[in-house]
Design an enzyme around this catalytic site. Structure first.
Site, PDB file in Angstrom:
ATOM      1  N   HIS A 139       0.658  -1.357   0.011  1.00  0.00           N
ATOM      2  CA  HIS A 139      -0.203  -0.016  -0.099  1.00  0.00           C
ATOM      3  C   HIS A 139       0.855   1.252  -0.037  1.00  0.00           C
ATOM      4  O   HIS A 139       0.663   2.331  -0.751  1.00  0.00           O
ATOM      5  CB  HIS A 139      -0.919   0.036   1.293  1.00  0.00           C
ATOM      6  CG  HIS A 139      -1.935  -1.209   1.166  1.00  0.00           C
ATOM      7  ND1 HIS A 139      -3.163  -0.922   0.977  1.00  0.00           N
ATOM      8  CD2 HIS A 139      -1.672  -2.599   1.449  1.00  0.00           C
ATOM      9  CE1 HIS A 139      -3.762  -2.052   1.121  1.00  0.00           C
ATOM     10  NE2 HIS A 139      -2.889  -2.996   1.257  1.00  0.00           N
ATOM     11  N   ASP A 178      -6.507   5.731   1.567  1.00  0.00           N
ATOM     12  CA  ASP A 178      -6.503   4.259   1.085  1.00  0.00           C
ATOM     13  C   ASP A 178      -7.949   3.802   1.380  1.00  0.00           C
ATOM     14  O   ASP A 178      -8.453   3.885   2.342  1.00  0.00           O
ATOM     15  CB  ASP A 178      -5.507   3.242   2.247  1.00  0.00           C
ATOM     16  CG  ASP A 178      -5.275   2.183   1.647  1.00  0.00           C
ATOM     17  OD1 ASP A 178      -5.994   1.409   0.857  1.00  0.00           O
ATOM     18  OD2 ASP A 178      -4.146   1.593   1.534  1.00  0.00           O
ATOM     19  N   THR A 222      -5.469   0.103  -3.690  1.00  0.00           N
ATOM     20  CA  THR A 222      -4.249  -0.553  -4.407  1.00  0.00           C
ATOM     21  C   THR A 222      -4.039  -1.844  -5.182  1.00  0.00           C
ATOM     22  O   THR A 222      -3.357  -2.515  -5.560  1.00  0.00           O
ATOM     23  CB  THR A 222      -3.275  -0.653  -3.061  1.00  0.00           C
ATOM     24  OG1 THR A 222      -3.576  -1.289  -2.210  1.00  0.00           O
ATOM     25  CG2 THR A 222      -2.917   0.689  -2.680  1.00  0.00           C
ATOM     26  N   GLN A 271      13.348  -4.977  -6.075  1.00  0.00           N
ATOM     27  CA  GLN A 271      12.657  -5.629  -7.029  1.00  0.00           C
ATOM     28  C   GLN A 271      12.529  -5.480  -8.503  1.00  0.00           C
ATOM     29  O   GLN A 271      12.618  -6.116  -9.446  1.00  0.00           O
ATOM     30  CB  GLN A 271      11.122  -6.312  -6.572  1.00  0.00           C
ATOM     31  CG  GLN A 271      10.587  -7.133  -7.371  1.00  0.00           C
ATOM     32  CD  GLN A 271       9.395  -7.731  -6.918  1.00  0.00           C
ATOM     33  OE1 GLN A 271       9.446  -8.739  -5.630  1.00  0.00           O
ATOM     34  NE2 GLN A 271       8.050  -7.579  -7.130  1.00  0.00           N
ATOM     35  N   TRP A 331      -0.389  -7.154  -6.273  1.00  0.00           N
ATOM     36  CA  TRP A 331      -0.768  -6.532  -7.284  1.00  0.00           C
ATOM     37  C   TRP A 331       0.541  -5.599  -7.978  1.00  0.00           C
ATOM     38  O   TRP A 331       0.611  -5.452  -9.042  1.00  0.00           O
ATOM     39  CB  TRP A 331      -2.041  -5.587  -7.147  1.00  0.00           C
ATOM     40  CG  TRP A 331      -2.401  -4.829  -8.490  1.00  0.00           C
ATOM     41  CD1 TRP A 331      -2.388  -3.422  -8.453  1.00  0.00           C
ATOM     42  CD2 TRP A 331      -2.877  -5.484  -9.588  1.00  0.00           C
ATOM     43  NE1 TRP A 331      -2.971  -3.112  -9.666  1.00  0.00           N
ATOM     44  CE2 TRP A 331      -3.094  -4.221 -10.594  1.00  0.00           C
ATOM     45  CE3 TRP A 331      -2.836  -6.604 -10.129  1.00  0.00           C
ATOM     46  CZ2 TRP A 331      -3.533  -4.594 -11.805  1.00  0.00           C
ATOM     47  CZ3 TRP A 331      -3.111  -6.824 -11.319  1.00  0.00           C
ATOM     48  CH2 TRP A 331      -3.632  -5.800 -12.265  1.00  0.00           C
ATOM     49  N   ASN A 332       1.231  -5.119  -6.777  1.00  0.00           N
ATOM     50  CA  ASN A 332       2.437  -4.461  -7.180  1.00  0.00           C
ATOM     51  C   ASN A 332       3.435  -5.239  -8.141  1.00  0.00           C
ATOM     52  O   ASN A 332       3.977  -4.792  -9.040  1.00  0.00           O
ATOM     53  CB  ASN A 332       3.336  -3.742  -6.150  1.00  0.00           C
ATOM     54  CG  ASN A 332       2.584  -2.675  -5.344  1.00  0.00           C
ATOM     55  OD1 ASN A 332       2.157  -1.732  -5.773  1.00  0.00           O
ATOM     56  ND2 ASN A 332       2.093  -3.047  -4.315  1.00  0.00           N
ATOM     57  N   SER A 333       3.554  -6.614  -7.490  1.00  0.00           N
ATOM     58  CA  SER A 333       4.516  -7.450  -8.050  1.00  0.00           C
ATOM     59  C   SER A 333       3.825  -7.795  -9.567  1.00  0.00           C
ATOM     60  O   SER A 333       4.923  -7.741 -10.501  1.00  0.00           O
ATOM     61  CB  SER A 333       4.644  -8.717  -7.389  1.00  0.00           C
ATOM     62  OG  SER A 333       5.191  -8.449  -6.118  1.00  0.00           O
ATOM     63  N   ALA A 385      -6.162 -13.037  -0.517  1.00  0.00           N
ATOM     64  CA  ALA A 385      -6.870 -11.350  -0.846  1.00  0.00           C
ATOM     65  C   ALA A 385      -7.144 -11.244  -2.364  1.00  0.00           C
ATOM     66  O   ALA A 385      -7.706 -12.509  -2.967  1.00  0.00           O
ATOM     67  CB  ALA A 385      -6.014 -10.281  -0.367  1.00  0.00           C
ATOM     68  N   GLN A 413      -4.902 -11.896  -4.656  1.00  0.00           N
ATOM     69  CA  GLN A 413      -4.000 -12.421  -5.393  1.00  0.00           C
ATOM     70  C   GLN A 413      -4.504 -13.749  -6.207  1.00  0.00           C
ATOM     71  O   GLN A 413      -4.215 -14.007  -7.332  1.00  0.00           O
ATOM     72  CB  GLN A 413      -2.725 -13.145  -4.548  1.00  0.00           C
ATOM     73  CG  GLN A 413      -2.099 -11.976  -3.954  1.00  0.00           C
ATOM     74  CD  GLN A 413      -1.659 -12.018  -2.639  1.00  0.00           C
ATOM     75  OE1 GLN A 413      -1.289 -13.421  -2.254  1.00  0.00           O
ATOM     76  NE2 GLN A 413      -1.090 -11.141  -1.802  1.00  0.00           N
TER      77      GLN A 413
HETATM   78  C1  UDX Z   1      -0.342  -6.933  -0.702  1.00  0.00           C
HETATM   79  C2  UDX Z   1      -1.263  -7.496  -1.791  1.00  0.00           C
HETATM   80  O1  UDX Z   1      -0.858  -8.602  -2.315  1.00  0.00           O
HETATM   81  C3  UDX Z   1      -1.202  -6.534  -3.134  1.00  0.00           C
HETATM   82  O2  UDX Z   1      -1.867  -7.068  -3.996  1.00  0.00           O
HETATM   83  C4  UDX Z   1      -2.299  -5.381  -2.462  1.00  0.00           C
HETATM   84  O3  UDX Z   1      -2.243  -4.424  -3.243  1.00  0.00           O
HETATM   85  C5  UDX Z   1      -1.311  -4.702  -1.266  1.00  0.00           C
HETATM   86  O4  UDX Z   1      -0.927  -5.639  -0.294  1.00  0.00           O
HETATM   87  P1  UDX Z   1       2.169  -7.698  -1.031  1.00  0.00           P
HETATM   88  O5  UDX Z   1       1.901  -8.823  -0.610  1.00  0.00           O
HETATM   89  O6  UDX Z   1       3.378  -6.928  -0.180  1.00  0.00           O
HETATM   90  O7  UDX Z   1       1.125  -6.501  -0.934  1.00  0.00           O
HETATM   91  O8  UDX Z   1       2.768  -7.828  -2.491  1.00  0.00           O
HETATM   92  P2  UDX Z   1       2.827  -6.854  -3.572  1.00  0.00           P
HETATM   93  O9  UDX Z   1       1.812  -6.066  -4.002  1.00  0.00           O
HETATM   94  O10 UDX Z   1       3.308  -7.565  -4.776  1.00  0.00           O
HETATM   95  O11 UDX Z   1       3.840  -5.851  -3.265  1.00  0.00           O
HETATM   96  C6  UDX Z   1       5.248  -6.089  -2.583  1.00  0.00           C
HETATM   97  C7  UDX Z   1       6.192  -5.162  -3.152  1.00  0.00           C
HETATM   98  O12 UDX Z   1       7.426  -5.249  -2.471  1.00  0.00           O
HETATM   99  C8  UDX Z   1       6.451  -4.898  -4.431  1.00  0.00           C
HETATM  100  O13 UDX Z   1       6.481  -3.469  -4.827  1.00  0.00           O
HETATM  101  C9  UDX Z   1       8.098  -5.419  -4.493  1.00  0.00           C
HETATM  102  O14 UDX Z   1       8.747  -4.583  -5.669  1.00  0.00           O
HETATM  103  C10 UDX Z   1       8.311  -5.053  -3.369  1.00  0.00           C
HETATM  104  N1  UDX Z   1       9.583  -6.098  -2.908  1.00  0.00           N
HETATM  105  C11 UDX Z   1       9.424  -7.386  -2.831  1.00  0.00           C
HETATM  106  C12 UDX Z   1      10.869  -5.692  -3.002  1.00  0.00           C
HETATM  107  O15 UDX Z   1      11.374  -4.598  -3.228  1.00  0.00           O
HETATM  108  N2  UDX Z   1      11.590  -6.580  -2.692  1.00  0.00           N
HETATM  109  C13 UDX Z   1      11.506  -7.792  -2.474  1.00  0.00           C
HETATM  110  O16 UDX Z   1      12.367  -8.645  -2.228  1.00  0.00           O
HETATM  111  C14 UDX Z   1      10.342  -8.492  -2.591  1.00  0.00           C
END
Ligand code: UDX
Length: 486
Positions: free
Chosen positions: A23, A127, A150, A367, A385-387, A405, A407
């Site tokens: 987020h 948010d 998000t 990442q 979602w960010n990934s 959630a 995913q």
């Molecule tokens: C969760 C949800 O899965 C997501 O869909 C929602 O919108 C927000 O909460 P998260 O599980 O952290 O988030 O996954 P993701 O949304 O993919 O965010 C992870 C972030 O961490 C990405 O931006 C990724 O680039 C970053 N990351 C991950 C790193 O910078 N380094 C790493 O080693 C792993």
């Protein structure tokens, strides 16, 4: 460009994310984008998150010299470093409960306090997961309220349609339900989702630790209808058919994504705001992986990461690990210290040997840079979602192993709609991991790479001059400025 020549606007936006990595990432990108356009922006963080951004993300790089109109404020979340419940789903639940109790008065206090030389807050971008915190407060202060979710549009829409799914008896999903049962009544995605592809919170009797009840998820989803506008981190070429459904309910919907790429694109076109070293990271980044990647052949590495909240059982970790080693592919794997409760012991010798030969396991990586590295040919992801968006922008095909959630929905779209990879949901078996890694990296490599490349071009187009997200950001800025006050 307008952002370079205009003086600071009288509009002042307060941005308030849920204090969790995914987020904070996307909402901080939006904060930077608005500040690039000389809007005053106050990013409101909890102390715990702000301290981590200072330690691990180099937040100092967003200084007055590069972003003179970007300000940071913190509110207490009453956790010290050692007390924080973490970012697993039960940790998020605790943080959520605490903010629901104390967030409103704290928000009121922040709005009432004035900083010299900065206009009063004229707009809150909150948010959407705790949008209700801001509804009364925005009304009291007579300011604009915008919700930002998000998650993907497809997941948001699956939440939005939950009441309809109860009416048509497609929900609830019961413990003994056939998880391959097709869901028919989500307009724009008829007959696409199976029960297993619905957001994990729809599942009954499953051992997924739910941070929120389904009722609260439905009410927070519908609450966004009360905001003056709505923001999603997506782009029209990616989720057009779902977005056209959402737009029927939200006349002021701004799709601005992929926000990380949008920011990078606008920064490179602005001489006064060159790229800087800020990363919105809450963990210590281990850059040794970049040197390791430099020594690998082009497209040879599968990158593995399950984001910031996924936790898994030791048995699951072992299945994935064996599968990766048995695939004979090179792999870079992010294993956070809290990924497996209780840690890992008793790893088979052949797995250790295979990892030494072909793999690298680290605690946290940069990442975006990893995905952009030419050695990376595939991404085994939890479909956060960010990934997902970062992989789309980098043109890297995916194997999806969704945790919770949104995913579950995202991974269905990756495999069935966008054809960007394979969906391994609800399965954790070394043979399947091995087979899918080989399919992604060898067998169907060209097919997936072709579609990934096409989608990356569309993502790029959306944030470039004349693209949908680019124009929407300009419109959003106009919308915010129209209510700005001196
Ligand atoms: C969760 C949800 O899965 C997501 O869909 C929602 O919108 C927000 O909460 P998260 O599980 O952290 O988030 O996954 P993701 O949304 O993919 O965010 C992870 C972030 O961490 C990405 O931006 C990724 O680039 C970053 N990351 C991950 C790193 O910078 N380094 C790493 O080693 C792993």
């Amino acid at each position: 460009m307008e952002e370079n020549s205009a003086s600071a606007s009288t509009a002042h936006v307060l941005i308030f994310p849920l204090p969790a990595q995914g987020h904070v990432n996307s909402m901080l990108k939006l904060a930077q984008l608005l500040a690039l356009h000389n809007l005053h922006v106050t990013f409101l963080n909890t102390e715990y998150i702000h301290n981590r951004l200072t330690r691990f993300g180099n937040i100092q790089a967003l200084s007055a010299a590069s972003y003179p109109t970007l300000h940071f404020k913190t509110i207490s979340d009453s956790y010290t470093e050692n007390q924080h419940p973490g970012f697993g789903s039960s940790g998020i639940k605790d943080v959520f409960t605490s903010l629901s109790l104390y967030g409103k008065p704290l928000l009121r206090e922040v709005l009432a306090s004035q900083s010299a030389g900065i206009p009063k807050v004229s707009c809150i971008i909150v948010d959407g997961v705790f949008g209700s915190l801001a509804t009364d407060v925005a009304a009291e202060f007579g300011i604009q309220l915008i919700h930002f979710r998000t998650i993907s549009a497809c997941c948001y829409w699956a939440y939005f349609c939950a009441p309809r799914l109860f009416e048509t008896n497609e929900l609830p999903i019961r413990g003994d339900d056939d998880m391959d049962r097709i869901i028919k009544n989500i307009p724009g995605m008829e007959n696409l989702l199976r029960c297993r592809d619905l957001p994990s919170f729809y599942r009954e009797g499953k051992e997924i630790d739910k941070p929120l009840s389904l009722d609260s998820i439905i009410s927070m989803t519908l609450q966004s209808l009360e905001a003056d506008a709505f923001i999603l981190n997506t782009f029209d070429d990616l989720e057009g058919s779902v977005l056209s459904q959402i737009r029927l309910h939200f006349p002021k919907l701004f799709t601005l994504g992929p926000l990380h790429h949008h920011l990078n694109t606008r920064k490179t076109t602005s001489s006064e705001h060159p790229s800087n070293s800020f990363k919105s990271s809450l963990y210590e980044v281990d850059r040794s992986c970049m040197t390791w990647l430099d020594s690998q052949a082009k497209g040879s590495v599968i990158y593995v990461s399950f984001g910031s909240t996924t936790s898994m059982k030791k048995e699951q970790m072992m299945e994935i690990w064996h599968g990766l080693v048995n695939s004979n592919k090179r792999f870079l794997w992010v294993v956070r210290p809290d990924t497996v409760a209780g840690g890992i012991e008793g790893v088979a010798v052949e797995v250790e040997e295979g990892t030494k030969e072909r793999g690298l396991i680290v605690g946290w990586v940069p990442q975006e840079e990893v995905l952009a590295h030419e050695a990376v040919g595939g991404f085994l992801t939890h479909s956060g979602w960010n990934s997902t968006l970062e992989s789309v922008v980098a043109g890297v095909p995916m194997i999806c192993w969704p945790y919770f959630a949104d995913q579950q929905v995202n991974s269905r779209f990756v495999s069935e709609v966008w054809k960007l990879g394979l969906d391994m949901k609800d399965v954790c078996d070394r043979n399947v991991v091995e087979k899918m890694v080989n399919e992604l990296m060898d067998g169907r490599r060209e097919e997936f790479q072709r579609s990934a490349k096409k989608m990356a071009l569309l993502a790029n187009k959306s944030v470039s001059q004349g693209g949908s997200s680019h124009s929407n950001l300009d419109d959003l800025i106009g919308f915010i400025k129209s209510r700005g006050r001196g």
